[in-house]
Design a protein around this motif. Structure first.
Motif, PDB file in Angstrom:
ATOM      1  N   LYS A 188       0.706  -1.110  -0.101  1.00 17.88           N
ATOM      2  CA  LYS A 188      -0.198   0.093   0.310  1.00 17.88           C
ATOM      3  C   LYS A 188       1.145   1.718  -0.236  1.00 17.88           C
ATOM      4  O   LYS A 188       1.077   2.588  -0.847  1.00 17.88           O
ATOM      5  CB  LYS A 188      -0.715   0.022   1.115  1.00 17.88           C
ATOM      6  N   THR A 189       2.085   0.659   0.702  1.00 20.63           N
ATOM      7  CA  THR A 189       2.828   2.352   0.800  1.00 20.63           C
ATOM      8  C   THR A 189       3.193   2.452  -0.642  1.00 20.63           C
ATOM      9  O   THR A 189       3.545   3.826  -0.947  1.00 20.63           O
ATOM     10  CB  THR A 189       4.302   2.473   2.163  1.00 20.63           C
ATOM     11  N   GLY A 190       3.846   1.325  -1.126  1.00 22.55           N
ATOM     12  CA  GLY A 190       4.638   1.722  -2.772  1.00 22.55           C
ATOM     13  C   GLY A 190       4.061   2.419  -3.698  1.00 22.55           C
ATOM     14  O   GLY A 190       3.609   3.048  -4.415  1.00 22.55           O
ATOM     15  N   LEU A 200       7.055  -3.264  -1.092  1.00 22.01           N
ATOM     16  CA  LEU A 200       7.179  -1.405  -1.656  1.00 22.01           C
ATOM     17  C   LEU A 200       7.583  -1.387  -2.962  1.00 22.01           C
ATOM     18  O   LEU A 200       6.747  -0.472  -3.471  1.00 22.01           O
ATOM     19  CB  LEU A 200       9.068  -0.712  -0.830  1.00 22.01           C
ATOM     20  N   VAL A 201       8.440  -2.283  -3.326  1.00 19.68           N
ATOM     21  CA  VAL A 201       8.558  -1.399  -5.214  1.00 19.68           C
ATOM     22  C   VAL A 201       7.874  -2.496  -6.019  1.00 19.68           C
ATOM     23  O   VAL A 201       7.815  -2.082  -7.098  1.00 19.68           O
ATOM     24  CB  VAL A 201      10.253  -1.693  -4.950  1.00 19.68           C
ATOM     25  N   LEU A 202       7.087  -3.377  -5.609  1.00 23.31           N
ATOM     26  CA  LEU A 202       6.320  -4.054  -6.579  1.00 23.31           C
ATOM     27  C   LEU A 202       5.318  -3.612  -6.717  1.00 23.31           C
ATOM     28  O   LEU A 202       5.187  -3.535  -8.461  1.00 23.31           O
ATOM     29  CB  LEU A 202       5.189  -5.537  -5.664  1.00 23.31           C
ATOM     30  N   PRO A 229       3.364   6.121  -8.856  1.00 17.30           N
ATOM     31  CA  PRO A 229       3.876   6.313  -7.007  1.00 17.30           C
ATOM     32  C   PRO A 229       4.824   5.490  -6.910  1.00 17.30           C
ATOM     33  O   PRO A 229       5.021   5.082  -8.247  1.00 17.30           O
ATOM     34  CB  PRO A 229       2.474   4.952  -6.616  1.00 17.30           C
ATOM     35  N   GLY A 230       5.169   5.395  -5.383  1.00 19.55           N
ATOM     36  CA  GLY A 230       6.635   4.616  -5.483  1.00 19.55           C
ATOM     37  C   GLY A 230       7.954   5.497  -5.408  1.00 19.55           C
ATOM     38  O   GLY A 230       7.794   6.378  -5.569  1.00 19.55           O
ATOM     39  N   VAL A 231       9.544   5.075  -5.164  1.00 16.41           N
ATOM     40  CA  VAL A 231      10.168   5.557  -4.968  1.00 16.41           C
ATOM     41  C   VAL A 231      10.874   6.076  -5.916  1.00 16.41           C
ATOM     42  O   VAL A 231      10.957   4.893  -7.400  1.00 16.41           O
ATOM     43  CB  VAL A 231      10.896   4.534  -3.781  1.00 16.41           C
TER      44      VAL A 231
END
Lengths: 189, 182
Positions: free
Chosen positions: A13-15, A83-85, B56-58
């Protein structure tokens, strides 16, 4: 076992929802702390410092840190992969029609609202760190206004802010400086 | 197969030297990917960063995924991203396991009390920077203030804010466009 599943879901969810890079993951880490109690706000501030002073993207470093303190090596592999998925899935889809995406009105308009919201969210995260580092909430509850402000800490914060504006060096320099000041002036006392 | 290994090693190396994330990675990618490996043009890299920032994301992970996809499709994108995050996982796991053992030492606690003050300022500075690109008029200022106030006062998930503010952006923009036509 169930801890690993929660780790995966929370970091996925964060990613998926943190937009605007590094600092944008911080509000989500506060949210995870509130929900699970895996780490305190103080732990989180320490993690942010370690993540800023080591190589690699800050968001990735922080998710590794949280994963590790919750469930060891397996935990950090799962949280970081989760996170990276979303990034991998979304970018693989977009890479096929990059030009269309760049020119999309809906994407641009959504960002008109998303960027200030991201600013507000990170600002709120900053406020949480102010509460544990610059002021003393307990003193206020007891009606003691004088010890409400932590003067040593506030002076250090102002000095660091001026240094950042003046020299614009890598964060690791300021972190090392703050650590030295903390030891010399006994900040934890 | 050889190409995949090369992708992994190249991104692993960049993960080791990339301090700070985000745009701090741009010069490193330009040197490694554009000049040394010639895997992409400079313009492409700038595009990847622009799009990587509004997905979204880094950001660094998004850019790694783009370059991997360009070279070797979906497998390439997974390998390059794994390469980029591997050093982080190793370094942070080592530090995290050490810190737990040192945390009862007084000097360590004093150092971290000082460091937390620094983190506070660093994040405040990040807010100022992001605010500069995000807050352009009274609507965006209002969105920022509302989100800040609600986020401080409640424990609502950031996801709710992201969805609502994205929708608000689309709605405000379409109303504003209507005003322009009149």
């Amino acid at each position: 076992m169930s801890e690993l599943i929660i780790l995966f879901i929370e970091f996925f969810k964060t990613g998926l929802f943190s937009i605007g890079g590094g600092a944008a993951t911080i509000p989500f880490l506060y949210d995870i702390s509130d929900k699970t109690g895996w780490y305190t706000y103080t732990d989180l501030a320490n993690m942010i410092a370690v993540s800023e002073s080591t190589p690699g993207a800050i968001g990735v470093n922080m998710s590794t840190y949280v994963g590790f303190i919750t469930s060891g090596v397996i935990g950090c592999l799962i949280s970081t992969f989760a996170l990276v998925l979303p990034s991998i899935i979304i970018i693989d889809i977009i890479a096929g029609f990059l030009d269309k995406f760049k020119q999309s009105k809906y994407v641009n308009n959504a960002f008109y609202g998303l960027r200030p919201a991201s600013t507000g969210l990170i600002g709120a995260a900053c406020f949480e760190i102010v509460k544990i580092s610059l002021i003393n909430i307990d003193a206020l509850k007891m009606g003691n206004i004088i010890s409400f402000f932590r003067y040593k800490e506030i002076i250090l914060a102002v000095v660091i802010f001026i240094l950042i504006k003046k020299f614009n060096k890598h964060p690791v320099f300021y972190i090392a400086f703050a650590a030295a000041v903390g030891i010399v002036f006994n900040f934890a006392a | 197969m050889k190409m995949l290994l090369e992708l992994y090693i190249t991104f692993f190396r960049m993960g080791c030297i990339a301090f700070g994330g985000g745009y701090a990675l741009l010069p490193i990618i330009q040197r490694e990917i554009v000049e040394n490996k010639k895997w992409a043009e400079n313009d492409e890299i700038i595009d990847y960063f622009a799009v990587g920032q509004c997905t979204p994301g880094v950001i660094a992970v998004n850019v790694s995924t783009f370059i991997g996809y360009k070279k070797k499709g979906i497998i390439g994108s997974i390998i390059s991203t794994l390469g980029f995050i591997s050093p982080s996982i190793i370094i942070i796991a080592v530090i995290a396991s050490f810190l737990a053992e040192f945390s009862h030492i007084k000097a360590v606690n004093n150092a971290f009390a000082g460091i937390r003050v620094c983190v506070c300022v660093l994040i405040f500075n990040a807010v100022l920077k992001i605010g500069k690109t995000g807050i352009k008029d009274k609507f965006t200022l209002l969105i920022c203030l509302i989100v800040f106030a609600i986020a401080v006062a409640t424990n609502i998930s950031p996801i709710i804010f992201v969805i609502c503010s994205g929708a608000a952006g689309i709605i405000i923009k379409s109303i504003k466009k209507g005003e322009d036509i009149k």
